[in-house]
Design an enzyme around this catalytic site. Structure first.
Site, short mmCIF file in Angstrom:
data_model
loop_
_atom_site.label_atom_id
_atom_site.label_comp_id
_atom_site.label_asym_id
_atom_site.label_seq_id
_atom_site.Cartn_x
_atom_site.Cartn_y
_atom_site.Cartn_z
N ASP A 33 0.82 -1.20 0.00
CA ASP A 33 0.00 0.00 0.00
C ASP A 33 0.86 1.26 0.00
OD1 ASP A 33 -2.26 1.83 0.71
OD2 ASP A 33 -3.30 -0.06 0.97
N HIS A 42 -3.87 5.44 3.68
CA HIS A 42 -4.63 4.28 3.25
C HIS A 42 -4.09 2.98 3.86
CE1 HIS A 42 -5.98 1.55 -0.14
NE2 HIS A 42 -7.08 2.23 0.08
N SER A 45 -11.46 -1.28 -0.91
CA SER A 45 -10.21 -1.17 -0.18
C SER A 45 -10.31 -1.63 1.25
CB SER A 45 -9.79 0.29 -0.08
OG SER A 45 -9.06 0.66 -1.16
#
Ligand SMILES: *[C@@H]1O[C@H](CO)[C@@H](O)[C@H](O)[C@H]1NC(C)=O
Ligand SMILES: *[C@@H]1O[C@H](CO)[C@@H](O)[C@H](O)[C@H]1NC(C)=O
Ligand SMILES: *[C@@H]1O[C@H](CO)[C@@H](O)[C@H](O)[C@H]1NC(C)=O
Ligand SMILES: *[C@@H]1O[C@H](CO)[C@@H](O)[C@H](O)[C@H]1NC(C)=O
Ligand SMILES: *[C@@H]1O[C@H](CO)[C@@H](O)[C@H](O)[C@H]1NC(C)=O
Length: 880
Positions: free
Chosen positions: A198, A236, A408
């Site tokens: 990520d 994220h 996600s």
């Protein structure tokens, strides 16, 4: 064959010295290349490096015989577009090796060795991967408090636990990951590592520090050891990590596997090359069990992109060799583009059989507008929608996020459950987890018209896969699961329709016009097919198609199994205006799991577009993957083949895609709708409207002129063709970068053999100085002849090739007897003497075509040697 002692030493020293290092990259001052070294070619890595003027940097991740090398850039301004010193040198060596004038010199021999030893060479370009979850604003929507019992029993002090509805859903108790019962049984993920591939991981967070696994972490964007999030929007990965392993303490909430470890592999915070992406997917893969990937190609409803050759090899390497051979678990978010008509079968990561594709349902169990459907969708997990988001850890010492969501966030919730399962059953392999998923997922919204039973009697839906992942059911089933038997596969040879062809630049020709109502074609799977491959129970199917169309999004593709089960592989994508068609694109379906595959599989290709835009169906192939009957019989090992997208096919082997590409992926925030957490979900629409054309129209051969005008030009969203077309347009030399793989590695003999199969009417097409020209665009028929050596003789000399500016009709009689002077990379014997000893027109081998052909297919067979060569093409260097 010669393997000089020195070579071994050199290899050993490179292995030991370089394999473990991770050099900082200097893309501003250097060009980087990946070279796949074929030791049988006779040249050592050091010799290759010195001939090409490059410096070996390090091994390419965990890929065997694959090296990252670099060369300093020329002074700015001196470097002309299209020039590449390294690849040009390789090209020059190739010419030297193949030039008849040099044939007797020692130089030619050395050049040949170098060329034969380079199985693949490609320049690395930086590009950007896309995260699959952005964070808009959440209206304060306080759930009712029904968590007290769990809090009390487990002594939970995490202040936001009561907002983590995906752990305990007060309002809709049937909709949660359902793991608290496992926690009470002491199943909390101990001993398992999940890597978040990520944009970084804030290991200084009080909620993550104790569960951070530094040894499995790396920053591939800044080339540092630790994946600290540095950009303003690098939150994220940290949020996803919190969902899996946020510590049980007094900070934010808890992770699903709160005693497991998380590692960060930072690849999304900037551009990344294929080699680094490949390495990241195998990073510390003996200790890391799960790779949670919430990113992919752009979810805009018009992109079609698969991982390139190196990345595919890394994923395959992961499932074959990771985790002590039990296989890395790759979890991929299905994508956030459903609102744009996007489908996860247009993404080569999510439609890979090696990944577990996870879509989303929201806290009411409804299908959120963003979550992409497709036949490759295995399961759904909870995420944002209908007014709620996922609450998790954020970047910062004591920071929490309450706007997380998208597919996600669904993928890490699934990864957390898999971590719990592996903590009690570390011996389960990658396919065991897929089987458990298929068997334990629970139907949601049973009345949703998207559900239909499979032949095995399980409900399946494009939106929900086999249903929603239930942590308790999954892990308790895992506790008693008997590991599945090893994998095998049946591969049906690609069928050409109406002389459809596709060359290795993705240029297609021929095929049958797609008439209103669609075209159908059938491939029959027999009992003998299964027996030959020791095949027992079906798991995945993959379908490769070659289709041209003036607007790709107008093409619909579906396949109906012998038992009448239909998988929609491609439904209409309104925004997909690409003119490049499907040059061997591979779709996947999990809808036929446990179905008896014997009988007729019928594909239908239809055109739902406006009048005036047409397309042709050129060919297709079917592969079945499943378990073996007899685990004691010799097992096949899957390999990625670079030539899979060619039509007619050249290898009866494994599905694959090749080289490297150079593209930028936009931010995921571009495509996850801003209201992903607040927009109401739905459960009353089929994912794909049938378009009211359900009867399968018979193909009408009369309406099918093979239209040479229906060729298409590859664009950068076409998987491996991308690399090709970029290179072609960038460079004057012929077999540049990506092409080298094909040509030097395996391609040459096969390619020219196949050309001759086309009855020698074939053109020898070359890449000229200009742009987008096909290597060949030939009429071929399906006849397999034994003209291998004829074919080779047809090769033009290089000067011809360089002058060419388009497709040249073949004039075999005009061809000079130059031929290829080098051997392919897997040859054992590269002695120039042997080449010299059979001079003149037509080879001695012409006399034994049968035997030669057998050797060819032995090589081509998936059960063949590990790619290091049996010399099939050894004498392909000869001329007529
Ligand atoms: C719910 O219960 C937990 C634990 O008993 C408590 O900490 C929390 O404040 C309560 N939340 C609400 C909204 O009542
Ligand atoms: C969740 O797990 C419990 C066991 O802890 C089980 O009794 C319950 O039925 C499960 N809930 C759902 C919705 O499956
Ligand atoms: C990881 O795996 C390797 C090889 O199996 C082992 O030597 C090493 O000790 C493990 N642990 C860590 C923290 O990397
Ligand atoms: C379910 O099956 C029926 C009957 O085969 C078919 O008409 C229908 O289109 C299918 N629905 C979906 C969503 O596949
Ligand atoms: C395919 O090629 C063969 C041989 O060149 C030719 O006879 C045949 O008519 C072609 N078929 C179609 C449908 O174009």
């Amino acid at each position: 064959m010669r393997l000089p002692f020195g070579l071994i030493l050199v290899l050993l020293s490179y292995e030991s010295v370089l394999a473990a290092t991770h050099e900082k990259r200097a893309y501003s001052t250097h060009h980087y290349y990946v070279i796949e070294h074929s030791p049988h070619g006779g040249a050592s890595l050091a010799e290759i490096a010195s001939q090409l003027g490059v410096q070996v940097v390090e091994r390419a991740g965990e890929l065997p015989n694959t090296w990252l090398v670099r060369a300093a850039k020329n002074e700015a301004g001196l470097e002309r577009r299209g020039d590449d010193r390294v690849l040009d040198t390789l090209e020059a060596l190739r010419r030297q090796a193949s030039s008849s004038a040099w044939a007797r010199s020692g130089n030619s021999h050395r050049a040949r060795q170098v060329v034969s030893s380079v199985k693949y060479a490609a320049r690395q370009e930086l590009r950007q991967r896309v995260k699959r979850a952005p964070p808009p604003i959440r209206p304060g929507d306080e759930p009712k408090n029904l968590t007290a019992a769990v809090v009390e029993r487990l002594g939970i002090e995490d202040p936001l636990f009561s907002q983590q509805w995906h752990l305990v859903n007060n309002e809709f108790p049937q909709h949660m990951m359902n793991v608290t019962g496992l926690w009470e049984m002491g199943i909390t993920g101990h001993g398992v590592v999940t890597a978040l591939v990520d944009d970084g991981l804030d290991y200084t967070s009080d909620d993550l520090a104790a569960n951070f696994f530094a040894a499995g972490s790396h920053d591939y964007n800044d080339h540092e050891d630790l994946p600290f999030p540095k950009l303003f929007d690098d939150h994220h990965g940290t949020r996803c990590a919190g969902q899996i392993a946020a510590v049980k303490n007094n900070v934010c909430g808890m992770g699903i596997a709160y005693d497991s470890k998380v590692a960060g592999l930072r690849i999304l915070s900037g551009s990344i090359s294929d080699v680094d992406e490949a390495a990241s997917l195998n990073y510390n893969y003996q200790n890391t069990s799960i790779y949670s990937c919430s990113w992919g190609p752009t979810d805009d409803g018009k992109t079609m992109e698969a991982p390139n050759y190196l990345i595919q090899r890394a994923i395959l390497n992961g499932v074959q060799n990771g985790r002590g051979g039990k296989g890395s678990i790759f979890v991929f978010a299905s994508g956030n583009g459903a609102a744009y008509g996007d489908q996860c079968n247009f993404d080569g990561y999510t439609n890979s059989i090696y990944s577990i594709t996870v879509s989303a349902v929201d806290y009411k169990g409804l299908h959120p507008v963003y979550s992409e459907p497709c036949a490759a969708n295995l399961v759904v997990a909870y995420s944002s929608g209908s007014g709620n988001h996922i609450v998790t850890t954020d970047v910062g010492k004591n920071a929490c996020a309450n706007t997380h969501g998208g597919t996600s966030a669904a993928a890490p919730n699934a990864a957390g459950v898999f971590a719990l399962a592996l903590s009690v059953r570390p011996d389960l392999n990658w396919r065991d987890l897929q089987h458990l998923t298929v068997r334990t997922a629970k139907v949601v919204n049973a009345k949703d018209p998207d559900w239909n039973n499979t032949a095995a009697g399980r409900p399946f839906s494009y939106k929900y896969g086999y249903g929603v992942l239930n942590g308790y059911d999954f892990v308790t089933a895992a506790q008693n699961w008997q590991s599945v038997k090893p994998q095998t596969w049946v591969e049906k040879t690609p069928v050409q329709i109406a002389n459809g062809t596709c060359d290795f630049l993705g240029d297609m020709a021929g095929g049958e016009l797609i008439v209103p109502g669609g075209l159908t074609h059938t491939i029959t799977v027999t009992k003998e097919d299964l027996e030959k491959d020791n095949f027992e129970t079906l798991e995945h199917i993959t379908v490769r198609v070659w289709i041209t169309h003036a607007k790709r999004g107008d093409v619909e593709v579906e396949i109906v199994s012998p038992n009448g089960i239909k998988s929609v592989l491609a439904a209409r994508r309104r925004d997909d205006r690409a003119t490049t068609g499907y040059p061997g694109w591979r779709f996947m379906s999990v809808k036929h799991w446990d179905e008896n595959p014997i009988g007729d599989w019928t594909i239908r290709v239809s055109d739902v577009g406006a009048e005036g835009r047409h397309g042709h169906f050129l060919g297709w192939s079917l592969s079945l993957f499943g378990s073996v009957v007899n685990p004691d019989a010799p097992l096949k090992t899957y390999e990625i083949s670079i030539l899979e997208s060619l039509l007619p096919p050249v290898l009866q082997s494994e599905p694959s895609d090749p080289p490297t590409s150079t593209k930028a992926h936009p931010k995921p925030t571009d495509h996850l709708p801003g209201d992903h957490g607040t927009a109401p979900g739905e459960a009353d629409k089929p994912a794909f409207d049938d378009g009211g054309n359900d009867d399968i129209a018979e193909p009408s051969p009369t309406t099918s002129p093979s239209s040479p005008s229906s060729t298409s030009t590859p664009t950068p969203d076409e998987g491996w063709f991308a690399g090709m077309s970029n290179l072609v347009s960038d460079r004057k030399w012929f077999f540049g970068a990506a092409g080298l793989v094909l040509i030097f590695g395996v391609g040459v003999g096969i390619f020219f053999w196949r050309r001759s199969v086309g009855r020698r009417r074939a053109a020898y097409a070359t890449l000229p100085a200009g742009d987008d020209v096909a290597m060949s665009s030939l009429d071929r028929d399906t006849q397999r002849t034994k003209e291998l050596y004829d074919a080779v003789g047809e090769l033009s000399d290089d000067e011809d090739a360089d002058e060419a500016t388009g497709l040249h009709p073949a004039r075999p009689q005009d061809r000079s007897p130059g031929g290829l002077g080098f051997h392919s990379g897997f040859l054992d014997d590269d002695d120039p003497q042997s080449a010299r000893s059979t001079p003149g027109p037509h080879r001695a081998y012409r006399d034994e075509p049968e035997e030669e052909e057998k050797r060819v297919s032995a090589r081509a067979s998936p059960s063949g040697s590990g790619g290091s060569g049996d010399g099939s093409w050894e004498h392909a260097s000869q001329t007529r």
